[in-house]
Design an enzyme around this catalytic site. Structure first.
Site, mmCIF file in Angstrom:
data_model
loop_
_atom_site.group_PDB
_atom_site.id
_atom_site.type_symbol
_atom_site.label_atom_id
_atom_site.label_comp_id
_atom_site.label_asym_id
_atom_site.label_seq_id
_atom_site.Cartn_x
_atom_site.Cartn_y
_atom_site.Cartn_z
ATOM 1 N N SER A 7 0.837 -1.202 0.000
ATOM 2 C CA SER A 7 0.000 0.000 0.000
ATOM 3 C C SER A 7 0.868 1.247 0.000
ATOM 4 O O SER A 7 1.647 1.475 0.936
ATOM 5 C CB SER A 7 -0.908 0.018 1.229
ATOM 6 O OG SER A 7 -1.545 1.276 1.350
ATOM 7 N N HIS A 32 -1.290 -1.343 -4.139
ATOM 8 C CA HIS A 32 -2.543 -1.024 -3.455
ATOM 9 C C HIS A 32 -2.641 0.482 -3.247
ATOM 10 O O HIS A 32 -1.707 1.113 -2.727
ATOM 11 C CB HIS A 32 -2.608 -1.747 -2.109
ATOM 12 C CG HIS A 32 -3.950 -1.688 -1.458
ATOM 13 N ND1 HIS A 32 -5.003 -2.493 -1.850
ATOM 14 C CD2 HIS A 32 -4.421 -0.933 -0.434
ATOM 15 C CE1 HIS A 32 -6.058 -2.235 -1.092
ATOM 16 N NE2 HIS A 32 -5.735 -1.285 -0.236
ATOM 17 N N ASP A 34 -4.812 3.305 -1.461
ATOM 18 C CA ASP A 34 -5.818 3.625 -0.449
ATOM 19 C C ASP A 34 -6.277 5.073 -0.602
ATOM 20 O O ASP A 34 -5.502 6.003 -0.359
ATOM 21 C CB ASP A 34 -5.242 3.430 0.955
ATOM 22 C CG ASP A 34 -5.161 1.965 1.356
ATOM 23 O OD1 ASP A 34 -6.179 1.266 1.200
ATOM 24 O OD2 ASP A 34 -4.095 1.533 1.821
ATOM 25 N N MET A 36 -8.737 8.000 0.691
ATOM 26 C CA MET A 36 -9.521 8.386 1.860
ATOM 27 C C MET A 36 -9.999 9.822 1.731
ATOM 28 O O MET A 36 -9.261 10.675 1.240
ATOM 29 C CB MET A 36 -8.676 8.246 3.132
ATOM 30 C CG MET A 36 -8.056 6.891 3.324
ATOM 31 S SD MET A 36 -7.031 6.863 4.819
ATOM 32 C CE MET A 36 -6.293 5.244 4.701
ATOM 33 N N HIS A 65 -8.591 1.031 -3.582
ATOM 34 C CA HIS A 65 -9.490 0.843 -2.432
ATOM 35 C C HIS A 65 -10.108 2.191 -2.089
ATOM 36 O O HIS A 65 -9.445 3.057 -1.515
ATOM 37 C CB HIS A 65 -8.677 0.279 -1.265
ATOM 38 C CG HIS A 65 -9.486 -0.027 -0.050
ATOM 39 N ND1 HIS A 65 -8.916 -0.375 1.156
ATOM 40 C CD2 HIS A 65 -10.833 -0.047 0.166
ATOM 41 C CE1 HIS A 65 -9.863 -0.593 2.044
ATOM 42 N NE2 HIS A 65 -11.034 -0.395 1.479
ATOM 43 N N MET A 67 -12.052 4.275 0.118
ATOM 44 C CA MET A 67 -12.609 4.443 1.467
ATOM 45 C C MET A 67 -13.225 5.840 1.540
ATOM 46 O O MET A 67 -12.743 6.724 2.262
ATOM 47 C CB MET A 67 -11.509 4.248 2.512
ATOM 48 C CG MET A 67 -11.044 2.813 2.612
ATOM 49 S SD MET A 67 -9.691 2.585 3.796
ATOM 50 C CE MET A 67 -8.298 3.025 2.759
ATOM 51 N N MET A 136 -11.258 -5.792 6.013
ATOM 52 C CA MET A 136 -10.432 -4.848 6.761
ATOM 53 C C MET A 136 -10.105 -5.463 8.121
ATOM 54 O O MET A 136 -11.005 -5.837 8.871
ATOM 55 C CB MET A 136 -11.154 -3.524 6.952
ATOM 56 C CG MET A 136 -11.260 -2.666 5.690
ATOM 57 S SD MET A 136 -9.665 -2.222 4.994
ATOM 58 C CE MET A 136 -8.877 -1.379 6.382
ATOM 59 N N GLY A 141 -8.413 4.052 8.064
ATOM 60 C CA GLY A 141 -8.116 5.469 8.215
ATOM 61 C C GLY A 141 -6.640 5.766 8.382
ATOM 62 O O GLY A 141 -6.152 6.788 7.919
ATOM 63 N N GLY A 143 -2.469 4.014 8.601
ATOM 64 C CA GLY A 143 -1.556 2.897 8.481
ATOM 65 C C GLY A 143 -0.864 2.619 9.807
ATOM 66 O O GLY A 143 -0.919 3.413 10.740
ATOM 67 N N GLY A 144 -0.213 1.470 9.890
ATOM 68 C CA GLY A 144 0.579 1.143 11.058
ATOM 69 C C GLY A 144 -0.187 0.606 12.250
ATOM 70 O O GLY A 144 0.377 0.474 13.334
ATOM 71 N N ASP A 174 -6.546 -6.454 4.500
ATOM 72 C CA ASP A 174 -5.852 -5.167 4.568
ATOM 73 C C ASP A 174 -5.872 -4.644 5.998
ATOM 74 O O ASP A 174 -6.945 -4.427 6.565
ATOM 75 C CB ASP A 174 -6.554 -4.177 3.632
ATOM 76 C CG ASP A 174 -5.893 -2.812 3.591
ATOM 77 O OD1 ASP A 174 -4.859 -2.613 4.259
ATOM 78 O OD2 ASP A 174 -6.414 -1.931 2.878
ATOM 79 N N GLY A 176 -2.606 -4.111 9.256
ATOM 80 C CA GLY A 176 -1.778 -4.761 10.253
ATOM 81 C C GLY A 176 -1.081 -6.014 9.775
ATOM 82 O O GLY A 176 -0.592 -6.804 10.593
#
Length: 216
Positions: A7, A32, A34, A36, A65, A67, A136, A141, A143-144, A174, A176
């Site tokens: 991602s 990927h 993301d 948002m 993706h 979101m 998910m 919202g 990362g990490g 997607d 963790g």
């Protein structure tokens, strides 16, 4: 064999092109993306212009993706000859079947995602129309975040549903995902793993991709 989709949300945008090239060299399968909007999820990332800026940096296909609220209004922005999947959220679509058909009519494979607290049973009526189901495994919202372990059961349920009904959609996970849990996620039924900080937070991106790909 599972596919790996790093991602770019976790990439260093000051050298995005080089980092995208590095994940391809390491053996990644997809990029990927993301997206948002600060409404559906509590963060703002980027739009289609950033995605399109790396088209010349890699031959890998995009796994988009969305979101965002009202995803139907933005699907066409992410349609390129390198876009393989566009995924929308079950929770964001008032007319989910219409959104899926919009994606497929644009010549792109359609995915549907659910948040950690949304039961996979909500996907049963759309499953035969989708090419991809995205679980998910963190609250979307940021990362990490740490993988929510209860999502393994959701993956298993979705895999069993697919087998029981003879369906062909892929299962993507997607949130963790890292070298410590990737094997368990694949064993539960995942076909595609999305990894952000676990890839781009490494000092050697190419080597990190190779380590992921050597799990099985």
């Amino acid at each position: 064999m599972f596919k790996l989709a790093p991602s770019i949300l976790s990439a260093d945008f000051s050298c995005l092109g080089q980092q995208v090239a590095a994940v391809e060299k390491g053996g990644a399968d997809l990029i990927h993306v993301d997206v948002m909007d600060g409404h559906f999820v509590p963060n703002i990332s980027f739009g289609s212009a950033v995605m399109k800026s790396v088209i010349k940096c890699s031959s890998l296909k995009f796994d988009v993706h969305l979101m965002i609220e009202n995803p139907d209004d933005y699907i066409e922005d992410f349609v390129t000859d390198k876009t393989e999947y566009i995924t929308v959220h079950q929770e964001a679509c008032r007319h989910l079947h219409r959104a899926v058909q919009h994606i497929k009519n644009s010549g792109i494979k359609a995915g549907v995602s659910v948040n950690p607290a949304t039961p996979v049973e909500t996907l049963t009526e759309i499953a035969e129309y989708a090419d991809l189901m995205l679980i998910m495994s963190v609250n979307p919202g940021f990362g990490g975040q740490r993988f929510i372990s209860s999502c393994l059961k959701k993956i298993e349920k979705l895999k069993q549903f697919r087998e029981d009904n003879g369906l062909g959609f892929l299962i993507e996970v997607d949130g963790g995902v890292n070298l410590g849990n990737a094997a368990d996620i694949v064993k539960a039924g995942a076909d595609i793993l999305v990894a952000g900080s676990a890839v781009f937070g490494s000092d050697n991106i190419e080597k990190q991709i190779m380590l992921f790909k050597s799990i099985f």
